[in-house]
Design a protein around this motif. Structure first.
Motif, PDB file in Angstrom:
ATOM      1  N   PHE A   1      33.753  34.121  -4.445  1.00 31.99           N
ATOM      2  CA  PHE A   1      32.745  34.273  -5.499  1.00 31.99           C
ATOM      3  C   PHE A   1      32.549  35.733  -5.888  1.00 31.99           C
ATOM      4  CE2 PHE A   1      31.701  29.890  -4.677  1.00 31.99           C
ATOM      5  CZ  PHE A   1      31.131  29.449  -5.864  1.00 31.99           C
ATOM      6  N   SER A   2      32.390  36.603  -4.898  1.00 32.07           N
ATOM      7  CA  SER A   2      32.143  38.014  -5.216  1.00 32.07           C
ATOM      8  C   SER A   2      33.334  38.641  -5.925  1.00 32.07           C
ATOM      9  CB  SER A   2      31.797  38.800  -3.948  1.00 32.07           C
ATOM     10  OG  SER A   2      32.858  38.793  -3.019  1.00 32.07           O
ATOM     11  N   ASN A   3      34.539  38.277  -5.493  1.00 35.10           N
ATOM     12  CA  ASN A   3      35.751  38.791  -6.141  1.00 35.10           C
ATOM     13  C   ASN A   3      35.844  38.319  -7.577  1.00 35.10           C
ATOM     14  OD1 ASN A   3      37.893  40.512  -5.631  1.00 35.10           O
ATOM     15  ND2 ASN A   3      38.633  39.308  -3.904  1.00 35.10           N
ATOM     16  N   ALA A   4      35.587  37.023  -7.782  1.00 39.24           N
ATOM     17  CA  ALA A   4      35.705  36.444  -9.121  1.00 39.24           C
ATOM     18  C   ALA A   4      34.674  37.039 -10.075  1.00 39.24           C
ATOM     19  CB  ALA A   4      35.541  34.929  -9.045  1.00 39.24           C
ATOM     20  N   ILE A   5      33.434  37.131  -9.638  1.00 36.24           N
ATOM     21  CA  ILE A   5      32.383  37.681 -10.506  1.00 36.24           C
ATOM     22  C   ILE A   5      32.656  39.148 -10.803  1.00 36.24           C
ATOM     23  CG2 ILE A   5      29.923  38.218 -10.679  1.00 36.24           C
ATOM     24  CD1 ILE A   5      29.380  35.690  -9.007  1.00 36.24           C
ATOM     25  N   SER A   6      33.068  39.897  -9.783  1.00 39.78           N
ATOM     26  CA  SER A   6      33.362  41.321  -9.977  1.00 39.78           C
ATOM     27  C   SER A   6      34.455  41.532 -11.008  1.00 39.78           C
ATOM     28  CB  SER A   6      33.774  41.966  -8.644  1.00 39.78           C
ATOM     29  OG  SER A   6      32.731  41.917  -7.704  1.00 39.78           O
ATOM     30  N   SER A   7      35.552  40.797 -10.872  1.00 39.30           N
ATOM     31  CA  SER A   7      36.678  40.989 -11.796  1.00 39.30           C
ATOM     32  C   SER A   7      36.321  40.537 -13.203  1.00 39.30           C
ATOM     33  CB  SER A   7      37.912  40.248 -11.284  1.00 39.30           C
ATOM     34  OG  SER A   7      37.687  38.851 -11.220  1.00 39.30           O
ATOM     35  N   ARG A   8      35.569  39.439 -13.310  1.00 34.79           N
ATOM     36  CA  ARG A   8      35.183  38.939 -14.637  1.00 34.79           C
ATOM     37  C   ARG A   8      34.276  39.920 -15.361  1.00 34.79           C
ATOM     38  NH1 ARG A   8      36.941  35.094 -18.335  1.00 34.79           N
ATOM     39  NH2 ARG A   8      35.261  34.776 -19.836  1.00 34.79           N
ATOM     40  N   LEU A   9      33.276  40.433 -14.664  1.00 35.65           N
ATOM     41  CA  LEU A   9      32.357  41.381 -15.293  1.00 35.65           C
ATOM     42  C   LEU A   9      33.070  42.673 -15.679  1.00 35.65           C
ATOM     43  CD1 LEU A   9      29.130  40.960 -13.123  1.00 35.65           C
ATOM     44  CD2 LEU A   9      29.685  39.891 -15.317  1.00 35.65           C
TER      45      LEU A   9
END
Length: 331
Positions: free
Chosen positions: A47-55
């Motif tokens: 989750f943290s990786n996905a949100i970080s990369s998306r933002l």
């Protein structure tokens, strides 16, 4: 002035003119944020990786770096101190941390504010179909595996069964999920407690070799002090067909996983982050990274949150038509 110097001087003037012509704020540095996730390979880290990369990709003025972490409590402490800006924290740890009730830690972590519900970790209470055990209360005197000693699963089991007055009336076995799945088939135990997202591999393992039942937990929880004593737990349904032979919906309890932000994170940054991740495109992206993100829905954005929301989150979810609780609006 030499011809070369005149050329450099002219170039410098043109560059200055170009910079002055840019819109106000175009030269501002990016807002750099840190997102504290979890151990490599764990759901928190997905989750943290996905949100970080998306933002970082979609918000032109924001760059978010992902940080590995031991998990929920470490994330709580990092965000509270400002060492991280975003984090993933269990609702239980968030509630206990903000109220100064963490085990052996009376500090109140009041700089950590909720943004959104991500997914849940529900309880599975598994028995054999031919065991004759039809209700939770029938576990009195039975052998129940609750997970390893000191685990989150064992802690949740103790909270639940204590509220029902059963904890001291059962024969508790502190063994892991995989061992429990084998032991229930060998009838070394009568029931196994699993506290994890569904479908869970150990429950699948148990169902592959035996006909099993999942007991519903909500009715007994409501009849006891469970939800009052542990307000961070919420109701959830494990849908029929999730496990072989379990062709009915199972009403159970879960702890919620919450996306949090530090009180110091600016409102516009937090708001735009929520807006991006909870857009149709953002949610599709999240599910593409981890199936657990299927639980992320706009209509459930404040689900399971029993602690104050960031002002940006309160604004965002109210705009989406959600009703916020007094606890979520507390300052």
């Amino acid at each position: 002035m030499s011809r070369m110097k005149r050329i450099f001087a002219l170039a410098g003037c043109l560059a200055c003119a170009a910079l002055m012509a840019l819109p106000a704020g175009a030269l501002a540095a990016k807002t750099r944020l840190a997102f504290s996730g979890g151990p490599d390979g764990g759901t928190f880290q997905y989750f943290s990786n996905a949100i970080s990369s998306r933002l970082s990709k979609q918000l032109p003025d924001v760059e978010v770096s992902n940080m590995a972490s031991a998990g929920s409590v470490e994330n709580l402490r990092r965000v509270n101190s400002g060492d991280a800006d975003f984090g993933v924290v269990y609702a239980g740890d968030l509630f206990l941390g903000t109220t100064g009730q963490l085990t052996n830690d009376p500090k109140k972590y009041t700089n950590v504010l909720s943004l959104a519900y991500l997914y849940g970790a529900p309880a599975h209470l598994v028995v054999l179909a031919d065991s004759g055990i039809e209700s939770v209360k029938a576990l009195e005197g039975k052998r129940v595996a609750v997970g390893p000693a000191g685990s989150g699963a064992a802690a949740s089991a103790q909270r639940y069964f204590t509220a029902l007055g059963l904890w001291d009336k059962m024969n508790v076995e502190y063994i892991g999920y995989s061992e429990a799945a084998s032991s229930i088939g060998d009838k070394k135990i009568d029931a196994m407690w699993v506290f994890a997202g569904f479908p869970n591999s150990s429950v699948i393992q148990a169902a592959a070799s035996n006909k099993i039942k999942l007991l519903s937990l909500v009715e007994d929880a409501k009849a006891s002090s469970f939800f009052t004593d542990n307000p961070y737990y919420a109701e959830v349904t494990i849908p029929a067909g999730t496990y072989s032979g379990v062709d009915y919906d199972v009403q159970t309890v879960q702890d919620s996983t919450i996306w949090v932000a530090g009180k110091h994170v600016k409102e516009d940054v937090a708001y735009n982050s929520l807006k991006e991740i909870f857009s149709p495109e953002g949610l599709t992206f999240m599910v593409g990274v981890t199936k657990a993100a299927a639980a992320m829905k706009v209509e459930d954005g404040n689900y399971g949150i029993v602690t104050p929301l960031h002002t940006a989150a309160a604004k965002f979810w109210q705009e989406k038509g959600l009703t916020l609780t007094d606890a979520q609006l507390a300052k």
